[in-house]
Design an enzyme around this catalytic site. Sequence first.
Site, PDB file in Angstrom:
ATOM      1  N   PRO A  11       4.820   4.904  -0.364  1.00  0.00           N
ATOM      2  CA  PRO A  11       5.924   5.578   0.316  1.00  0.00           C
ATOM      3  C   PRO A  11       6.915   4.636   0.999  1.00  0.00           C
ATOM      4  O   PRO A  11       6.529   3.601   1.528  1.00  0.00           O
ATOM      5  CB  PRO A  11       5.209   6.438   1.367  1.00  0.00           C
ATOM      6  N   ASN A  12       8.156   5.028   0.927  1.00  0.00           N
ATOM      7  CA  ASN A  12       9.292   4.352   1.580  1.00  0.00           C
ATOM      8  C   ASN A  12       9.720   3.059   0.891  1.00  0.00           C
ATOM      9  O   ASN A  12      10.713   2.452   1.287  1.00  0.00           O
ATOM     10  CB  ASN A  12       9.007   4.083   3.079  1.00  0.00           C
ATOM     11  N   ARG A  19      15.968  -0.630   4.290  1.00  0.00           N
ATOM     12  CA  ARG A  19      14.925  -0.333   5.270  1.00  0.00           C
ATOM     13  C   ARG A  19      14.469  -1.622   5.967  1.00  0.00           C
ATOM     14  O   ARG A  19      13.965  -2.536   5.307  1.00  0.00           O
ATOM     15  CB  ARG A  19      13.743   0.276   4.519  1.00  0.00           C
ATOM     16  N   TYR A  24      11.603  -6.642   5.429  1.00  0.00           N
ATOM     17  CA  TYR A  24      11.394  -6.470   3.990  1.00  0.00           C
ATOM     18  C   TYR A  24      12.461  -7.129   3.116  1.00  0.00           C
ATOM     19  O   TYR A  24      12.350  -7.100   1.893  1.00  0.00           O
ATOM     20  CB  TYR A  24      11.308  -4.965   3.662  1.00  0.00           C
ATOM     21  N   ASN A  75       1.228  -1.940  -4.207  1.00  0.00           N
ATOM     22  CA  ASN A  75       1.670  -1.973  -2.814  1.00  0.00           C
ATOM     23  C   ASN A  75       1.523  -0.546  -2.294  1.00  0.00           C
ATOM     24  O   ASN A  75       2.404   0.288  -2.499  1.00  0.00           O
ATOM     25  CB  ASN A  75       3.124  -2.447  -2.684  1.00  0.00           C
ATOM     26  N   ALA A  78       2.256   2.382   3.579  1.00  0.00           N
ATOM     27  CA  ALA A  78       1.546   2.921   4.752  1.00  0.00           C
ATOM     28  C   ALA A  78       0.170   3.492   4.389  1.00  0.00           C
ATOM     29  O   ALA A  78      -0.733   3.523   5.235  1.00  0.00           O
ATOM     30  CB  ALA A  78       2.406   3.981   5.426  1.00  0.00           C
ATOM     31  N   HIS A  81      -3.251   1.770   5.180  1.00  0.00           N
ATOM     32  CA  HIS A  81      -3.911   1.858   6.482  1.00  0.00           C
ATOM     33  C   HIS A  81      -4.492   3.238   6.771  1.00  0.00           C
ATOM     34  O   HIS A  81      -5.077   3.451   7.826  1.00  0.00           O
ATOM     35  CB  HIS A  81      -2.903   1.486   7.579  1.00  0.00           C
ATOM     36  N   ASP A  88     -10.755   5.557  -3.030  1.00  0.00           N
ATOM     37  CA  ASP A  88     -11.680   6.205  -3.973  1.00  0.00           C
ATOM     38  C   ASP A  88     -11.090   6.256  -5.383  1.00  0.00           C
ATOM     39  O   ASP A  88     -11.814   6.092  -6.374  1.00  0.00           O
ATOM     40  CB  ASP A  88     -12.017   7.623  -3.497  1.00  0.00           C
ATOM     41  N   GLU A  99      -3.749  -6.113  -4.345  1.00  0.00           N
ATOM     42  CA  GLU A  99      -2.989  -5.465  -3.269  1.00  0.00           C
ATOM     43  C   GLU A  99      -1.860  -6.409  -2.836  1.00  0.00           C
ATOM     44  O   GLU A  99      -2.110  -7.588  -2.573  1.00  0.00           O
ATOM     45  CB  GLU A  99      -3.955  -5.203  -2.095  1.00  0.00           C
ATOM     46  N   HIS A 101       1.586  -6.875  -0.267  1.00  0.00           N
ATOM     47  CA  HIS A 101       2.479  -6.438   0.806  1.00  0.00           C
ATOM     48  C   HIS A 101       3.609  -7.438   0.937  1.00  0.00           C
ATOM     49  O   HIS A 101       3.364  -8.654   0.935  1.00  0.00           O
ATOM     50  CB  HIS A 101       1.740  -6.327   2.148  1.00  0.00           C
ATOM     51  N   SER A 103       5.618  -7.793   3.598  1.00  0.00           N
ATOM     52  CA  SER A 103       5.550  -8.394   4.937  1.00  0.00           C
ATOM     53  C   SER A 103       4.131  -8.884   5.211  1.00  0.00           C
ATOM     54  O   SER A 103       3.182  -8.484   4.529  1.00  0.00           O
ATOM     55  CB  SER A 103       5.947  -7.343   5.991  1.00  0.00           C
ATOM     56  N   ARG A 108       1.843  -8.099  12.383  1.00  0.00           N
ATOM     57  CA  ARG A 108       2.488  -6.874  12.849  1.00  0.00           C
ATOM     58  C   ARG A 108       1.522  -6.047  13.711  1.00  0.00           C
ATOM     59  O   ARG A 108       0.532  -6.560  14.200  1.00  0.00           O
ATOM     60  CB  ARG A 108       3.029  -6.112  11.641  1.00  0.00           C
ATOM     61  N   ARG A 112      -1.860  -2.034  11.380  1.00  0.00           N
ATOM     62  CA  ARG A 112      -1.617  -2.533  10.020  1.00  0.00           C
ATOM     63  C   ARG A 112      -2.629  -3.605   9.615  1.00  0.00           C
ATOM     64  O   ARG A 112      -2.605  -4.100   8.500  1.00  0.00           O
ATOM     65  CB  ARG A 112      -0.199  -3.102   9.895  1.00  0.00           C
TER      66      ARG A 112
HETATM   67  C1  DQA Z   1       4.050  -2.826   3.411  1.00  0.00           C
HETATM   68  C2  DQA Z   1       3.344  -2.973   4.765  1.00  0.00           C
HETATM   69  C3  DQA Z   1       2.872  -1.614   5.279  1.00  0.00           C
HETATM   70  O1  DQA Z   1       2.229  -1.772   6.536  1.00  0.00           O
HETATM   71  C4  DQA Z   1       4.062  -0.690   5.460  1.00  0.00           C
HETATM   72  O2  DQA Z   1       3.626   0.594   5.860  1.00  0.00           O
HETATM   73  C5  DQA Z   1       4.936  -0.616   4.268  1.00  0.00           C
HETATM   74  C6  DQA Z   1       5.173  -1.807   3.469  1.00  0.00           C
HETATM   75  C7  DQA Z   1       4.647  -4.154   2.920  1.00  0.00           C
HETATM   76  O3  DQA Z   1       4.966  -4.245   1.721  1.00  0.00           O
HETATM   77  O4  DQA Z   1       4.828  -5.091   3.713  1.00  0.00           O
HETATM   78  O5  DQA Z   1       5.529   0.426   3.980  1.00  0.00           O
HETATM   79  O6  DQA Z   1       3.076  -2.413   2.457  1.00  0.00           O
END
Ligand code: DQA
Length: 148
Positions: A11-12, A19, A24, A75, A78, A81, A88, A99, A101, A103, A108, A112
Amino acid sequence: MTATLLVLNGPNINMLGTRQPELYGHETLADVEALCQRQGEARGLAIDFRQTNHEGELIDWLHQARGKVAGVVLNPAAWTHTSVAIRDAILASELPVIEVHISNVHRREAFRHHSYVSDVAVGVICGLGTHGYALAIEHFAKRMVEIA
Ligand code: DQA
């Protein structure tokens, strides 16, 4: 036959570029996809790149990928976490997952610092910006040569 890697974003991540650019960066999701496609091409891998804001959709994609792709660059944003369901689904897919990320989540907020994904992932890349995606693809390419 060309092997496929799935690159999944939670998401996002569609808001990349506008953003919180201080965290980012200024690249958009389309830029990240182009980067992944370039890296895949260089290594002879097909890249299936996706993003969703709907948790169930990400879970469905993991289920559908079972037995069909060589690995997943994920990725979870959110959901990293919060989501036992995504953890699962990774286990149910029996796929190797890296995985990623953008950032450095460990620099942070404390919430997180915990990931439901990390201990079921092959590895974790965080804090290296969008280059982390290219590094994850590179690792899968290397790993496939070693296995072959
Ligand atoms: C993220 C880090 C997560 O904590 C955050 O909720 C994101 C982006 C990252 O790519 O740094 O949406 O996954």
